[in-house]
Design an enzyme around this catalytic site. Structure first.
Site, PDB file in Angstrom:
ATOM      1  N   SER A 176       4.937  -4.041   1.091  1.00  0.00           N
ATOM      2  CA  SER A 176       4.481  -3.091   0.082  1.00  0.00           C
ATOM      3  C   SER A 176       5.618  -2.184  -0.353  1.00  0.00           C
ATOM      4  O   SER A 176       6.687  -2.168   0.252  1.00  0.00           O
ATOM      5  CB  SER A 176       3.333  -2.229   0.632  1.00  0.00           C
ATOM      6  OG  SER A 176       3.819  -1.334   1.618  1.00  0.00           O
ATOM      7  N   SER A 177       5.341  -1.436  -1.414  1.00  0.00           N
ATOM      8  CA  SER A 177       6.168  -0.299  -1.790  1.00  0.00           C
ATOM      9  C   SER A 177       5.400   0.934  -1.343  1.00  0.00           C
ATOM     10  O   SER A 177       4.376   1.288  -1.921  1.00  0.00           O
ATOM     11  CB  SER A 177       6.415  -0.266  -3.302  1.00  0.00           C
ATOM     12  OG  SER A 177       7.222   0.835  -3.658  1.00  0.00           O
TER      13      SER A 177
END
Length: 378
Positions: A95-96
């Site tokens: 993820s970011s």
């Protein structure tokens, strides 16, 4: 359509009030180039499914520059390689991360201009971009176990002039170098890998989270070689490190046995049913005492509640607030362990977890209660 820099500046204003030294990095980093598409959970789907998202044409920056985590990989499927019709199920594997949490951790890390920083868990490359903007590309090394993630981040960072050193590496194994002033991890670990401690220079800092808990720790290497620090006040959670494409499957087969069958041992609830979803401090202490216990809960229409504790060895417990019973089965008594932890915490005055101290050595990692009467191994 407004320029992305306005959205980035607004995000920076929002999340760097307590860490103004990171304002320029946040306002200058084009997050939309690092996360062109992402996954979002599909409401009311079962099993839990994800749908592909791209920026909305009318408001392309609204979601990208929100203080929100953007999931980029579910199971083995990265959003870059997905079709709009794909509906993967499972856990996020990359993820970011929430930009506000990254800034908070970077503020704790407090790197100097000449410090060499190891960023564990490249993900989209966002934290590496913030570090490289402030310290310079040569001062930053970022690692991830996923070859595609590393290659994509390298290419996207270079597109806006950022060239930190990115490398494919298992965070729990040997490191690309053995000499860092700061180590920040956006994946959770337990215990802290010995290679991290060996690589940390005297006076160096580590900021990371502990697998299976919401504990964020900030620790410094002292002259005697031991890394000491504290748990931070607010909870933080990251994906755990992994070596395979995906995480092990959830314990559905144990849940099937535990769902509504009688256990080999039955007892009465001694008090209210614990809410492990909201009572994160109790959940963390239980996880530290009894690692890798999966918990599930349900609420009936009449408001009565059920709680299941599940273990990979087949042990399980089911507590029911309606009839005040607890059923247990398998080689371990998971409910007894939870009650023991709950009673010990109550006897210690329900101390806040951020008052715990941490000590990290190559042979043992520990967390200790403020009165020093309770030490838990990581």
């Amino acid at each position: 359509m407004t320029d992305w820099t306005d959205a980035a500046r607004k995000l920076a204003d929002e999340i760097t009030a307590a860490a103004p030294e990171w304002h320029d990095s946040v306002s200058s980093t084009p997050r939309h180039q690092l996360v062109p598409r992402w996954w979002e959970p599909i409401p009311d789907s079962y099993p839990f499914a994800w749908g592909l998202r791209t920026p909305h044409p009318d408001q392309p920056w609204a979601e990208i520059y929100a203080d929100a985590t953007l999931v980029t990989r579910v199971g083995a499927l990265h959003a870059d390689r997905a079709d709009l019709s794909d509906r993967p199920t499972g856990l996020p594997t990359s993820s970011s991360t929430l930009p506000g949490l990254i800034v908070r951790m970077l503020h704790l890390l407090s790197p100097g201009e000449q410090d060499r920083v190891l960023d564990v868990g490249t993900g989209s490359g966002y934290s590496a971009a913030l570090l490289a903007r402030r310290l310079g590309d040569k001062q930053v090394t970022s690692i991830d176990v996923d070859p595609y993630v590393v290659d994509a981040a390298r290419e996207r960072l270079a597109a806006f002039g950022r060239t930190p050193h990115l490398e494919i590496a298992d965070a729990t194994g040997s490191l690309p170098d053995a000499n860092y002033d700061r180590i920040i991890a956006t994946v959770s670990v337990r215990p802290i890998p010995p290679a991290w401690l060996d690589a940390l220079r005297p006076g160096g800092k580590i900021v990371t989270t502990i697998t299976g808990t919401s504990l964020l720790i900030n620790a410094k290497r002292h002259p005697d070689g031991v890394v000491r620090g504290r748990v931070q006040p607010d909870p933080a959670t990251f994906m755990r490190t992994r070596r395979d494409t995906d995480y092990p499957a959830r314990l559905d087969h144990v849940y099937d046995a535990a769902r509504d069958q009688p256990g080999t041992e039955t007892c009465q609830l001694s008090g209210p049913l614990p809410d492990l979803w909201n009572d994160w401090e109790l959940r963390c202490l239980y996880e530290l005492d009894s690692p890798d216990i999966e918990n599930r809960s349900a609420t009936r229409e009449d408001g009565s509640q059920l709680l299941w504790l599940l273990a990979a060895d087949g042990s399980w417990a089911r507590a029911d607030s309606e009839d005040k019973t607890v059923h247990q089965s398998g080689p371990r008594r998971l409910w007894d362990d939870l009650e023991r932890v709950q009673a010990k915490w109550a006897a210690a005055g329900h101390f806040p977890l951020h008052t715990m101290t941490v000590e990290l050595g190559t042979d043992r990692n520990t967390l200790t209660s403020p009165d020093s009467n309770w030490t838990l191994d990581l």
